[in-house]
Design a protein around this motif. Structure first.
Motif, PDB file in Angstrom:
ATOM      1  N   GLU A   1       3.715 151.894  90.715  1.00  0.00           N
ATOM      2  CA  GLU A   1       3.336 151.104  91.888  1.00  0.00           C
ATOM      3  C   GLU A   1       4.433 150.160  92.220  1.00  0.00           C
ATOM      4  O   GLU A   1       4.899 150.142  93.389  1.00  0.00           O
ATOM      5  CB  GLU A   1       1.951 150.534  91.494  1.00  0.00           C
ATOM      6  CG  GLU A   1       1.606 149.326  92.728  1.00  0.00           C
ATOM      7  CD  GLU A   1       0.544 148.778  92.465  1.00  0.00           C
ATOM      8  OE1 GLU A   1       0.413 147.448  92.808  1.00  0.00           O
ATOM      9  OE2 GLU A   1      -0.381 149.114  91.667  1.00  0.00           O
TER      10      GLU A   1
ATOM     11  N   ALA B   1       3.053 152.492  97.318  1.00  0.00           N
ATOM     12  CA  ALA B   1       2.558 151.989  95.962  1.00  0.00           C
ATOM     13  C   ALA B   1       1.256 152.611  95.592  1.00  0.00           C
ATOM     14  O   ALA B   1       1.046 152.935  94.232  1.00  0.00           O
ATOM     15  CB  ALA B   1       2.604 150.645  96.036  1.00  0.00           C
ATOM     16  N   ALA B   2       0.340 152.538  96.280  1.00  0.00           N
ATOM     17  CA  ALA B   2      -0.839 152.942  95.831  1.00  0.00           C
ATOM     18  C   ALA B   2      -0.930 154.697  95.476  1.00  0.00           C
ATOM     19  O   ALA B   2      -1.438 154.959  94.293  1.00  0.00           O
ATOM     20  CB  ALA B   2      -1.998 152.968  96.967  1.00  0.00           C
TER      21      ALA B   2
ATOM     22  N   ALA C   1       0.858 154.708  92.052  1.00  0.00           N
ATOM     23  CA  ALA C   1       0.027 154.365  90.945  1.00  0.00           C
ATOM     24  C   ALA C   1      -1.031 155.693  90.380  1.00  0.00           C
ATOM     25  O   ALA C   1      -1.376 156.121  89.498  1.00  0.00           O
ATOM     26  CB  ALA C   1      -0.627 153.125  91.194  1.00  0.00           C
TER      27      ALA C   1
END
Length: 240
Positions: free
Chosen positions: A117, A211-212, A215
């Protein structure tokens, strides 16, 4: 104490290693007082300066506490030591410590998605190319141990991309602990390191700055092998 005269090629190191082994094995317990410098020097057959240097190292690692004009006492390493102790804890008395392995796996699963992330959020222009190159190398290699090494390189670049000194130092320690066990883990890690598409999904999310998604892709990659390894450890404990 089962301390023995040491090899003089690296006297302070040998003194340090012997006392570390005594502390981690439980032979020296928290609160126990070490013999005086003079007595340790006599028992080990070394000079007092060598003992003093070893004790300074033990203090810096959080294993003992030296009080001015007082005794040197053993500290509880679980409360005072740092990550650098982790590789020493993995094998104790020649046996794999299952609890330590479990904690490493849990840390890996917890930290991996966060690292991905951060790498996506802080991406640099060269990061995606490095990740792609690591995945290309992984895809081209059929050796299961080498595939793990390529996977480690992928994560090395990802940790750099996260730009977090705390995660970097944690990763360094986990890698140093994990690498000696690569051959033994080859079978259990085969599915993970044999899935280059999952690594490419992380690299793509980093490139996009999502980022999501990074992750989520990291968790999707790490969770199956982690779950399998944790299950295997539970079976080992049940058999013991």
């Amino acid at each position: 104490m089962a301390l023995q005269p040491v090899n003089r090629r690296s006297v302070p190191d040998d003194v340090f290693e012997q006392i570390v082994a005594e502390v981690l094995s439980g032979e020296m317990k928290p609160g126990d007082a070490l013999p005086s410098e003079r007595r340790l020097a006599e028992v080990l057959g070394v000079s007092r300066p060598a003992v003093r240097e070893a004790l300074k190292r033990l203090t810096s690692t959080g294993l003992v506490e030296i009080r001015q004009g007082d005794t040197t006492t053993v500290r509880d390493f679980r409360r005072h030591a740092g990550l650098d102790l982790l590789p020493r804890l993995l094998f104790r008395a020649g046996e794999l410590d299952v609890a330590v392995v479990r904690s490493i796996l849990e840390t890996r699963l917890h930290n991996g998605p966060k690292v991905a992330e951060l790498a996506a959020a802080r991406r640099g222009p060269e990061r995606a190319a490095l990740l792609d190159a690591a995945v290309d190398a992984l895809s081209a290699d059929d050796d299961p141990v080498q595939r793990q090494r390529h996977a480690l390189m992928f994560w090395d670049h990802l940790v750099d991309g996260a730009d977090s000194i705390a995660f970097r130092l944690m990763y360094n320690t986990l890698r140093a602990t994990y690498e000696p066990a690569l051959p033994a883990l080859a079978v259990m890690m085969a599915a993970e390191v044999g899935n280059p598409a999952a690594y490419r999904a992380i690299a793509a999310a980093v490139r996009a700055g999502d980022a999501a998604a990074a992750a989520a892709a990291a968790r999707a990659l790490l969770e199956p092998a982690t779950t399998a390894l944790l299950g295997a450890l539970t079976e080992l404990e049940d058999l013991s």
